[in-house]
Write an enzyme that holds these catalytic residues in place. Structure first.
Site, PDB file in Angstrom:
ATOM      1  N   CYS A 142       0.854  -1.187   0.000  1.00 58.94           N
ATOM      2  CA  CYS A 142       0.000   0.000   0.000  1.00 58.94           C
ATOM      3  C   CYS A 142       0.892   1.240   0.000  1.00 58.94           C
ATOM      4  O   CYS A 142       1.895   1.296   0.713  1.00 58.94           O
ATOM      5  CB  CYS A 142      -0.916  -0.011   1.222  1.00 58.94           C
ATOM      6  SG  CYS A 142      -1.982   1.446   1.337  1.00 58.94           S
ATOM      7  N   HIS A 171      -8.095  -4.273   1.253  1.00 59.03           N
ATOM      8  CA  HIS A 171      -7.522  -3.290   2.186  1.00 59.03           C
ATOM      9  C   HIS A 171      -7.735  -1.868   1.670  1.00 59.03           C
ATOM     10  O   HIS A 171      -8.110  -0.965   2.453  1.00 59.03           O
ATOM     11  CB  HIS A 171      -6.033  -3.567   2.355  1.00 59.03           C
ATOM     12  CG  HIS A 171      -5.286  -2.447   3.008  1.00 59.03           C
ATOM     13  ND1 HIS A 171      -5.317  -2.214   4.370  1.00 59.03           N
ATOM     14  CD2 HIS A 171      -4.496  -1.454   2.474  1.00 59.03           C
ATOM     15  CE1 HIS A 171      -4.584  -1.153   4.650  1.00 59.03           C
ATOM     16  NE2 HIS A 171      -4.072  -0.675   3.520  1.00 59.03           N
ATOM     17  N   CYS A 204      -4.773   1.488  -9.107  1.00 53.55           N
ATOM     18  CA  CYS A 204      -5.685   2.505  -8.573  1.00 53.55           C
ATOM     19  C   CYS A 204      -7.032   1.841  -8.293  1.00 53.55           C
ATOM     20  O   CYS A 204      -7.655   1.284  -9.205  1.00 53.55           O
ATOM     21  CB  CYS A 204      -5.859   3.662  -9.558  1.00 53.55           C
ATOM     22  SG  CYS A 204      -7.087   4.895  -9.027  1.00 53.55           S
ATOM     23  N   CYS A 215      19.524 -18.633 -48.380  1.00 50.36           N
ATOM     24  CA  CYS A 215      18.737 -18.472 -47.155  1.00 50.36           C
ATOM     25  C   CYS A 215      19.635 -18.549 -45.927  1.00 50.36           C
ATOM     26  O   CYS A 215      19.333 -17.934 -44.897  1.00 50.36           O
ATOM     27  CB  CYS A 215      17.633 -19.518 -47.094  1.00 50.36           C
ATOM     28  SG  CYS A 215      18.214 -21.232 -47.167  1.00 50.36           S
ATOM     29  N   HIS A 223      15.863 -25.766 -45.501  1.00 50.88           N
ATOM     30  CA  HIS A 223      15.648 -24.338 -45.728  1.00 50.88           C
ATOM     31  C   HIS A 223      15.730 -23.619 -44.386  1.00 50.88           C
ATOM     32  O   HIS A 223      15.249 -24.114 -43.355  1.00 50.88           O
ATOM     33  CB  HIS A 223      14.278 -24.097 -46.374  1.00 50.88           C
ATOM     34  CG  HIS A 223      13.973 -22.654 -46.609  1.00 50.88           C
ATOM     35  ND1 HIS A 223      14.707 -21.861 -47.470  1.00 50.88           N
ATOM     36  CD2 HIS A 223      13.011 -21.837 -46.082  1.00 50.88           C
ATOM     37  CE1 HIS A 223      14.210 -20.636 -47.466  1.00 50.88           C
ATOM     38  NE2 HIS A 223      13.186 -20.602 -46.642  1.00 50.88           N
TER      39      HIS A 223
END
Length: 544
Positions: A69, A86, A105, A179, A458
């Site tokens: 808190c 709380h 909040c 590739c 590949h």
């Protein structure tokens, strides 16, 4: 939540009041600082009493992730909504997750974002890291972080600059079974250290005079990828330079992506600024270079001979700790990599004993690089029968975040000392001498995959771009997910440190050399000017 500006009006009202703002921010700093100090220590097994964690103020359960808190000392759990209860019962408005710094909040019934709180969270965590980071060589703490503040010249340059849109994502044309090259280049493009180096003009291809400069081609590649052009790009000049410097990769046959990776690193290293044969500070060694330590222990006399070797990547066998190919993970491969192996009497001769003896050899990582590259040895070649080559199809599970502390030399030596001391009851306790945990944590940013067989496969690549994942298949770029990346058949994985460490209060050697050369050049200019003035004076005296 204010729908117009996306800000929480309740938090804005508190921050507008100086008294309430000071109280809330101080409690927020205290909560974040507590978790930061707790997480900035590397843990290892030891015989010691564990410190009790905080408990929920309502149910009393131990909290591994407490919510604090921001109005009172209460801490509660989120799972059973006790911290929310709380806030509602006491009329308090805000609580924070001490691990992430996120603020909840109760009026908005949601987590909220505020730039002030985000900046405070980053500064508090950074300050905690700086206090506990000790460098073993210099025996000094880490240099405090100072944010960059542009001077008048830099402000003027920024005002003259013209921003243009770019995505930093672009497909690469397949130039004939290339590739293997495309996936490595995509991993380079996603590499934040290489990207920042070339985009900050550290190597300018228009001013470079080196022939067949691979670094120039990298500079052009980054310029093309971060341009407004979204069409696929063909790195023809880079491929041609690779053919000229490496006969093994020339031609249109299928090649190994890891072999191209090592060749590219060597070529960029040799053509980069700061390249030296000893303690190189070029961009490649600054990014990928680490140190492997090999400890060989004689079983007869117990003497340990250690040796360090440089590394640019780590190649891992696809065998688990039990030696099979089932249920493989990156962690199990690393444990096998750092597990001691037996050496026969014909393989090792002890210096202390003076004769051959049985020994055990263990590898560990002495120095972690900013970027870790792993290669999984999926291709097995039989030297006697080349036709017997095969690809290991076993899947390997690898994480999105990786902690490398258990595989480092320091932590492994600590564990060995504890075992030799005969500690029976083991628990995880922190050790400040090992530095903050953040120095060992890595995030995944690219994965190279191999699909198909050993002769007709590949390569494709997954890479992260602005917290989103994309799949690169030569010229095709598609949006993907982290889950798809983690479930792919990885051949190479690339991780980058979450926090880059740096040496304290040390001026780079190239800066010192440049400053010394500037001083010498001024002295030589004064000498030349004095010589010219003397010639003029002599000429005038001759005329008179």
């Amino acid at each position: 939540m204010d729908s117009e500006n996306g800000k929480c009006p309740h938090l804005a009202a508190v921050l507008a009041d100086p008294t309430e703002s000071t109280a809330l921010l101080n409690r927020y700093k205290t909560a974040v600082r507590w978790n930061a100090h707790r997480s900035q220590e590397v843990v290892y097994p030891a015989k010691r009493r564990k410190i009790a964690p905080p408990e929920c103020g309502l149910c009393g359960i131990a909290l591994s992730r407490p919510y604090a808190c921001l109005h009172c000392p209460f801490a509660g759990c989120w799972h059973d909504k006790h911290v929310k209860l709380h806030l509602q019962d006491t009329g308090h408005d805000f609580c924070t997750d001490v691990k992430t710094g996120s603020v909840f909040c109760v009026e908005c019934d949601d987590f909220i974002y505020d730039s002030t709180l985000s900046r405070i969270h980053s500064l508090v965590v950074l300050a905690a890291e700086e206090r506990v980071t000790n460098f073993h060589v210099a025996k000094r703490g880490r240099e405090p972080f100072t944010p960059w503040v542009p001077n008048s010249q830099e402000v003027a340059a920024l005002q003259r600059s013209v921003p243009f849109p770019c995505q930093g994502r672009r497909g690469l044309l397949n130039l004939g079974q290339t590739c293997f090259m495309n996936v490595i280049l995509q991993s380079f493009i996603a590499n934040p250290l290489l990207r920042n180096y070339y985009l900050s003009d550290k190597h300018n291809s228009k001013m470079c005079k080196i022939k067949d400069c691979t670094s120039c081609e990298m500079d052009k590649l980054y310029s093309e990828v971060h341009s407004e052009n979204t069409a696929a790009y063909g790195p023809i000049d880079l491929l041609a330079k690779t053919w000229r410097v490496s006969s093994e990769l020339s031609g249109y046959a299928q090649q190994d992506a890891h072999e191209f990776f090592i060749t590219a690193l060597n070529q960029i290293h040799s053509t980069s600024r700061g390249s030296t044969s000893l303690q190189c500070i070029c961009i490649i060694h600054s990014t990928f270079a680490g140190l492997l330590q090999s400890d060989v222990k004689c079983e007869r006399c117990g003497k340990v001979a250690d040796k360090t070797d440089p590394m640019l990547d780590i190649s891992l066998e696809l065998k688990g700790e039990t030696g099979n190919e089932q249920s493989l993970t990156l962690a199990s491969c690393l444990r096998r990599f750092t597990h001691p192996e037996k050496l026969g009497p014909n393989e090792y001769s002890c210096e202390k004993c003076g004769k051959a003896s049985h020994a055990s050899k263990r590898l560990s990582i002495r120095k972690l690089p900013p970027v870790l590259s792993f290669q999984f040895k999926r291709f097995e070649h039989n030297s006697a029968d080349k036709s017997a080559a095969r690809k290991i199809e076993a899947p390997v599970r690898f994480p999105a975040s990786l902690n490398m502390a258990p595989y480092t030399t320091l932590v492994m030596h600590k564990q060995e000392q504890l075992k030799e001391g005969g500690s029976a009851a083991m628990s995880l306790v922190p050790d400040r001498a090992l530095g903050p945990e953040a120095l060992y944590e890595y995030d995944l940013f690219a994965v190279v995959c191999h699909e198909g067989g050993i002769d007709n496969g590949h390569y494709t690549c997954f890479a992260r771009s602005q917290d989103e994942w994309y799949r690169y298949d030569d010229d095709k770029v598609t949006h993907s997910t982290l889950s798809a990346c983690l479930n792919s058949q990885a051949y190479m994985c690339f991780y980058v440190k979450k926090h880059i460490d740096y040496k304290p209060y040390v001026t780079p050697s190239y800066v010192v050399t440049r400053e010394q050369e500037a001083v010498k050049e001024k002295e030589r200019e004064r000498e030349r000017e004095a010589a010219r003035q003397k010639e003029v004076d002599d000429a005038i005296l001759g005329v008179l």
